[in-house]
Design a protein around this motif. Structure first.
Motif, short mmCIF file in Angstrom:
data_model
loop_
_atom_site.label_atom_id
_atom_site.label_comp_id
_atom_site.label_asym_id
_atom_site.label_seq_id
_atom_site.Cartn_x
_atom_site.Cartn_y
_atom_site.Cartn_z
N CYS A 1 0.78 -1.23 0.00
CA CYS A 1 0.00 0.00 0.00
C CYS A 1 0.82 1.29 0.00
N ASN A 2 2.08 1.24 0.31
CA ASN A 2 2.84 2.47 0.45
C ASN A 2 3.53 2.86 -0.85
N ASP A 3 3.58 4.16 -1.12
CA ASP A 3 4.29 4.66 -2.31
C ASP A 3 5.75 4.23 -2.32
N GLY A 4 6.34 4.10 -1.13
CA GLY A 4 7.74 3.73 -1.04
C GLY A 4 8.04 2.33 -1.51
N THR B 1 -4.50 4.42 3.91
CA THR B 1 -4.75 4.52 2.49
C THR B 1 -3.78 3.65 1.71
N CYS B 2 -4.05 3.48 0.41
CA CYS B 2 -3.20 2.64 -0.43
C CYS B 2 -2.79 3.39 -1.69
N ALA B 3 -1.57 3.12 -2.15
CA ALA B 3 -1.03 3.79 -3.33
C ALA B 3 -1.70 3.27 -4.59
N GLY B 4 -1.81 4.16 -5.58
CA GLY B 4 -2.38 3.78 -6.87
C GLY B 4 -3.57 4.64 -7.22
N THR B 5 -3.90 4.66 -8.50
CA THR B 5 -5.04 5.46 -8.96
C THR B 5 -6.34 4.68 -8.80
N GLU B 6 -7.45 5.42 -8.73
CA GLU B 6 -8.75 4.79 -8.56
C GLU B 6 -9.11 3.92 -9.77
#
Length: 288
Positions: A114-117, A246-251
Protein backbone atom coordinates in the motif's frame (compact mmCIF):
# COMPACT_ATOMS: atom_id res chain seq x y z
CA UNK A 1 18.82 -0.04 -2.59
CA UNK A 2 22.12 -0.76 -4.26
CA UNK A 3 23.56 -4.21 -4.69
CA UNK A 4 26.03 -3.39 -1.93
CA UNK A 5 23.35 -2.81 0.73
CA UNK A 6 20.65 -5.10 -0.63
CA UNK A 7 19.53 -7.75 1.82
CA UNK A 8 20.26 -11.09 0.22
CA UNK A 9 17.33 -13.40 -0.44
CA UNK A 10 19.33 -15.94 -2.42
CA UNK A 11 23.01 -16.91 -1.95
CA UNK A 12 23.99 -14.25 -4.50
CA UNK A 13 22.41 -10.96 -5.52
CA UNK A 14 20.83 -12.01 -8.83
CA UNK A 15 19.70 -8.52 -9.77
CA UNK A 16 23.34 -7.51 -10.25
CA UNK A 17 23.61 -10.08 -13.06
CA UNK A 18 20.40 -8.71 -14.53
CA UNK A 19 21.93 -5.22 -14.38
CA UNK A 20 24.94 -6.45 -16.33
CA UNK A 21 22.72 -8.07 -18.95
CA UNK A 22 20.61 -4.92 -19.23
CA UNK A 23 23.74 -2.81 -19.70
CA UNK A 24 25.02 -5.16 -22.42
CA UNK A 25 21.72 -5.19 -24.33
CA UNK A 26 20.55 -1.60 -23.87
CA UNK A 27 23.91 0.13 -23.72
CA UNK A 28 22.97 2.01 -20.54
CA UNK A 29 22.59 1.13 -16.85
CA UNK A 30 19.31 -0.26 -15.58
CA UNK A 31 19.04 2.56 -13.02
CA UNK A 32 18.52 4.95 -15.93
CA UNK A 33 15.16 3.35 -16.74
CA UNK A 34 12.09 5.38 -15.86
CA UNK A 35 8.59 4.54 -17.02
CA UNK A 36 7.01 7.67 -18.47
CA UNK A 37 3.50 7.40 -19.88
CA UNK A 38 3.44 8.64 -23.45
CA UNK A 39 7.22 8.42 -23.81
CA UNK A 40 8.20 4.84 -22.93
CA UNK A 41 7.34 2.39 -25.74
CA UNK A 42 3.86 0.82 -25.38
CA UNK A 43 2.94 3.25 -22.62
CA UNK A 44 -0.20 4.74 -24.22
CA UNK A 45 -3.74 3.40 -24.31
CA UNK A 46 -3.80 3.80 -28.08
CA UNK A 47 -0.81 1.49 -28.54
CA UNK A 48 -2.19 -1.19 -26.22
CA UNK A 49 -5.70 -1.02 -27.66
CA UNK A 50 -4.38 -1.11 -31.25
CA UNK A 51 -2.35 -4.23 -30.52
CA UNK A 52 -5.35 -5.85 -28.85
CA UNK A 53 -7.52 -5.14 -31.91
CA UNK A 54 -4.75 -6.48 -34.17
CA UNK A 55 -4.61 -9.61 -32.01
CA UNK A 56 -8.30 -10.31 -32.56
CA UNK A 57 -8.02 -9.62 -36.30
CA UNK A 58 -5.07 -12.01 -36.59
CA UNK A 59 -6.56 -14.89 -34.62
CA UNK A 60 -10.09 -14.78 -36.03
CA UNK A 61 -8.87 -13.91 -39.51
CA UNK A 62 -6.35 -16.71 -39.16
CA UNK A 63 -9.09 -19.16 -38.26
CA UNK A 64 -10.95 -18.22 -41.44
CA UNK A 65 -7.82 -18.63 -43.58
CA UNK A 66 -6.87 -21.96 -41.97
CA UNK A 67 -10.20 -23.48 -43.03
CA UNK A 68 -8.59 -24.10 -46.40
CA UNK A 69 -5.35 -25.61 -45.05
CA UNK A 70 -4.19 -28.59 -43.05
CA UNK A 71 -3.08 -27.91 -39.45
CA UNK A 72 0.44 -26.54 -39.14
CA UNK A 73 2.08 -28.20 -36.15
CA UNK A 74 5.34 -26.18 -36.05
CA UNK A 75 6.48 -28.39 -33.16
CA UNK A 76 10.02 -27.03 -32.90
CA UNK A 77 8.85 -23.42 -32.71
CA UNK A 78 6.03 -24.33 -30.32
CA UNK A 79 8.45 -26.13 -28.01
CA UNK A 80 10.94 -23.27 -28.18
CA UNK A 81 8.21 -20.71 -27.48
CA UNK A 82 7.08 -22.53 -24.34
CA UNK A 83 10.61 -23.17 -23.11
CA UNK A 84 11.49 -19.49 -23.53
CA UNK A 85 8.40 -18.41 -21.59
CA UNK A 86 9.17 -20.93 -18.85
CA UNK A 87 12.64 -19.46 -18.40
CA UNK A 88 11.49 -15.82 -18.67
CA UNK A 89 8.75 -16.42 -16.08
CA UNK A 90 11.21 -18.09 -13.71
CA UNK A 91 13.81 -15.34 -14.13
CA UNK A 92 11.27 -12.56 -13.50
CA UNK A 93 9.82 -14.44 -10.53
CA UNK A 94 13.13 -14.74 -8.69
CA UNK A 95 14.02 -11.11 -9.46
CA UNK A 96 10.66 -9.93 -8.09
CA UNK A 97 11.06 -12.03 -4.93
CA UNK A 98 14.56 -10.64 -4.46
CA UNK A 99 13.28 -7.06 -4.63
CA UNK A 100 10.00 -7.44 -2.72
CA UNK A 101 11.05 -9.60 0.22
CA UNK A 102 13.46 -7.04 1.76
CA UNK A 103 10.71 -4.38 1.57
CA UNK A 104 8.28 -6.73 3.31
CA UNK A 105 10.90 -7.74 5.88
CA UNK A 106 11.86 -4.15 6.70
CA UNK A 107 8.43 -2.49 6.69
CA UNK A 108 5.73 -5.16 6.91
CA UNK A 109 3.04 -6.48 4.63
CA UNK A 110 0.75 -3.43 4.62
CA UNK A 111 3.61 -1.14 3.63
CA UNK A 112 4.66 -3.50 0.83
CA UNK A 113 1.20 -3.51 -0.78
CA UNK A 114 0.00 0.00 0.00
CA UNK A 115 2.84 2.47 0.45
CA UNK A 116 4.29 4.66 -2.31
CA UNK A 117 7.74 3.73 -1.04
CA UNK A 118 7.19 0.13 -2.12
CA UNK A 119 7.15 1.28 -5.77
CA UNK A 120 10.92 1.29 -6.33
CA UNK A 121 12.89 1.89 -9.52
CA UNK A 122 14.06 -1.75 -9.84
CA UNK A 123 10.49 -2.96 -9.34
CA UNK A 124 9.17 -0.48 -11.90
CA UNK A 125 11.61 -1.88 -14.45
CA UNK A 126 10.53 -5.44 -13.62
CA UNK A 127 6.85 -4.44 -13.84
CA UNK A 128 7.54 -3.02 -17.30
CA UNK A 129 9.40 -6.12 -18.49
CA UNK A 130 6.58 -8.31 -17.19
CA UNK A 131 4.14 -6.09 -19.10
CA UNK A 132 6.15 -6.60 -22.31
CA UNK A 133 5.96 -10.38 -21.92
CA UNK A 134 2.15 -10.13 -22.18
CA UNK A 135 2.57 -9.09 -25.81
CA UNK A 136 4.81 -12.06 -26.52
CA UNK A 137 2.34 -14.41 -24.81
CA UNK A 138 -0.24 -13.49 -27.48
CA UNK A 139 1.74 -15.84 -29.74
CA UNK A 140 0.16 -18.68 -27.72
CA UNK A 141 -3.09 -18.09 -29.59
CA UNK A 142 -1.37 -17.94 -32.97
CA UNK A 143 -0.10 -21.48 -32.41
CA UNK A 144 -3.65 -22.61 -31.56
CA UNK A 145 -4.91 -21.06 -34.80
CA UNK A 146 -2.16 -22.69 -36.87
CA UNK A 147 -2.93 -26.04 -35.26
CA UNK A 148 -6.66 -25.51 -35.88
CA UNK A 149 -7.49 -25.91 -32.20
CA UNK A 150 -10.69 -24.57 -30.75
CA UNK A 151 -10.34 -21.06 -29.31
CA UNK A 152 -11.96 -20.95 -25.90
CA UNK A 153 -13.42 -17.61 -24.85
CA UNK A 154 -11.46 -17.81 -21.60
CA UNK A 155 -8.20 -18.09 -23.54
CA UNK A 156 -8.40 -14.97 -25.68
CA UNK A 157 -10.29 -12.99 -23.03
CA UNK A 158 -7.56 -13.71 -20.49
CA UNK A 159 -4.65 -13.11 -22.88
CA UNK A 160 -5.91 -9.83 -24.28
CA UNK A 161 -7.11 -8.27 -21.02
CA UNK A 162 -4.14 -9.33 -18.89
CA UNK A 163 -2.09 -7.16 -21.21
CA UNK A 164 -4.38 -4.22 -20.41
CA UNK A 165 -4.35 -5.11 -16.71
CA UNK A 166 -0.56 -4.83 -16.58
CA UNK A 167 -0.79 -1.58 -18.54
CA UNK A 168 -3.29 0.00 -16.14
CA UNK A 169 -1.43 -1.07 -13.01
CA UNK A 170 1.88 0.19 -14.40
CA UNK A 171 0.36 3.57 -15.15
CA UNK A 172 -1.58 3.60 -11.89
CA UNK A 173 1.51 2.64 -9.82
CA UNK A 174 -0.44 0.27 -7.61
CA UNK A 175 2.01 -1.04 -5.03
CA UNK A 176 0.01 -4.25 -4.60
CA UNK A 177 0.85 -5.19 -8.21
CA UNK A 178 3.63 -7.49 -7.09
CA UNK A 179 1.13 -9.91 -5.52
CA UNK A 180 -0.84 -10.89 -8.66
CA UNK A 181 2.30 -10.61 -10.80
CA UNK A 182 4.47 -12.94 -8.73
CA UNK A 183 1.64 -15.45 -8.36
CA UNK A 184 0.99 -15.25 -12.10
CA UNK A 185 4.68 -15.80 -12.84
CA UNK A 186 4.70 -18.85 -10.55
CA UNK A 187 1.70 -20.28 -12.39
CA UNK A 188 3.34 -19.53 -15.73
CA UNK A 189 6.51 -21.39 -14.75
CA UNK A 190 4.44 -24.54 -14.27
CA UNK A 191 2.05 -23.84 -17.16
CA UNK A 192 4.63 -23.21 -19.87
CA UNK A 193 6.76 -26.05 -18.53
CA UNK A 194 3.71 -28.29 -18.89
CA UNK A 195 3.12 -27.16 -22.50
CA UNK A 196 6.80 -27.57 -23.32
CA UNK A 197 7.03 -31.11 -21.93
CA UNK A 198 3.66 -32.15 -23.35
CA UNK A 199 4.70 -30.91 -26.80
CA UNK A 200 7.79 -33.12 -26.49
CA UNK A 201 5.52 -36.14 -26.11
CA UNK A 202 5.73 -36.47 -22.33
CA UNK A 203 2.50 -37.37 -20.55
CA UNK A 204 1.87 -34.95 -17.67
CA UNK A 205 -0.59 -36.08 -15.00
CA UNK A 206 -1.06 -32.79 -13.14
CA UNK A 207 -2.88 -30.64 -15.71
CA UNK A 208 -6.02 -30.60 -13.53
CA UNK A 209 -4.01 -29.30 -10.59
CA UNK A 210 -2.57 -26.57 -12.76
CA UNK A 211 -6.09 -25.19 -13.20
CA UNK A 212 -6.64 -25.48 -9.44
CA UNK A 213 -3.41 -23.53 -8.92
CA UNK A 214 -4.73 -20.80 -11.23
CA UNK A 215 -8.00 -20.62 -9.28
CA UNK A 216 -6.07 -20.43 -5.99
CA UNK A 217 -3.98 -17.64 -7.50
CA UNK A 218 -7.05 -15.52 -8.24
CA UNK A 219 -8.54 -16.13 -4.79
CA UNK A 220 -5.34 -14.83 -3.17
CA UNK A 221 -5.16 -11.96 -5.68
CA UNK A 222 -8.69 -10.87 -4.86
CA UNK A 223 -8.06 -11.04 -1.13
CA UNK A 224 -5.24 -8.53 -1.55
CA UNK A 225 -6.80 -6.22 -4.15
CA UNK A 226 -10.15 -6.07 -2.31
CA UNK A 227 -8.30 -5.23 0.88
CA UNK A 228 -6.22 -2.51 -0.79
CA UNK A 229 -9.18 -1.04 -2.68
CA UNK A 230 -11.30 -1.01 0.46
CA UNK A 231 -8.60 0.78 2.42
CA UNK A 232 -8.07 3.35 -0.33
CA UNK A 233 -11.74 4.21 -0.77
CA UNK A 234 -12.41 4.15 2.98
CA UNK A 235 -9.51 6.45 3.77
CA UNK A 236 -10.36 8.78 0.86
CA UNK A 237 -14.14 9.00 0.99
CA UNK A 238 -15.40 7.30 4.16
CA UNK A 239 -12.75 7.85 6.87
CA UNK A 240 -15.21 6.93 9.62
CA UNK A 241 -15.19 3.32 8.37
CA UNK A 242 -12.62 1.01 9.98
CA UNK A 243 -9.47 0.83 7.87
CA UNK A 244 -5.73 0.42 8.26
CA UNK A 245 -4.71 3.35 6.07
CA UNK A 246 -4.75 4.52 2.49
CA UNK A 247 -3.20 2.64 -0.43
CA UNK A 248 -1.03 3.79 -3.33
CA UNK A 249 -2.38 3.78 -6.87
CA UNK A 250 -5.04 5.46 -8.96
CA UNK A 251 -8.75 4.79 -8.56
CA UNK A 252 -9.20 3.66 -12.17
CA UNK A 253 -6.37 1.13 -11.86
CA UNK A 254 -7.82 -0.21 -8.61
CA UNK A 255 -11.35 -0.60 -9.99
CA UNK A 256 -10.19 -2.19 -13.23
CA UNK A 257 -8.01 -4.65 -11.33
CA UNK A 258 -10.80 -5.65 -8.94
CA UNK A 259 -13.35 -6.16 -11.71
CA UNK A 260 -11.06 -8.02 -14.09
CA UNK A 261 -9.58 -10.37 -11.49
CA UNK A 262 -13.10 -11.12 -10.23
CA UNK A 263 -14.15 -12.09 -13.75
CA UNK A 264 -11.04 -14.29 -14.08
CA UNK A 265 -11.93 -16.22 -10.93
CA UNK A 266 -15.48 -16.80 -12.13
CA UNK A 267 -14.38 -17.92 -15.61
CA UNK A 268 -11.64 -20.24 -14.36
CA UNK A 269 -13.99 -21.93 -11.89
CA UNK A 270 -16.51 -22.34 -14.70
CA UNK A 271 -13.79 -23.78 -16.95
CA UNK A 272 -12.67 -26.19 -14.22
CA UNK A 273 -16.12 -27.71 -13.73
CA UNK A 274 -16.76 -27.80 -17.45
CA UNK A 275 -13.48 -29.59 -18.14
CA UNK A 276 -12.92 -31.88 -15.17
CA UNK A 277 -16.28 -32.58 -13.55
CA UNK A 278 -17.32 -36.15 -14.34
CA UNK A 279 -20.58 -36.30 -16.32
CA UNK A 280 -23.56 -37.66 -14.44
CA UNK A 281 -24.35 -41.28 -15.26
CA UNK A 282 -27.88 -41.75 -16.52
CA UNK A 283 -30.09 -44.35 -14.71
CA UNK A 284 -30.36 -46.49 -17.84
CA UNK A 285 -26.59 -46.55 -18.18
CA UNK A 286 -26.22 -47.51 -14.51
CA UNK A 287 -28.66 -50.39 -15.00
CA UNK A 288 -26.80 -51.59 -18.08
Amino acid sequence: MSSGTQQLVFPVYLYSYFEQAYQAVMGKPSVSFQYVQGVTPLSTGLESFSIMVTYFVVIFGGQWVMKNFQPIRANFFFQLHNLVLTLISLALLVLFVEQVYPIYRAHGLFYSVCNDGAWTQPLELLYYLNYLTKYYELVDTVFLVLRKKKLEFLHYYHHSLTMLLCFTQLNGKTAVSYVPITLNLLVHVFMYYYYWRASCGVKIWWKKYLTLLQITQFIIDLGFVYFCAYNYFSATYYPTLPHVGTCAGTESAALFGVLLLSSYLFLFIQFFFKTYKAPAVKPAAKKA
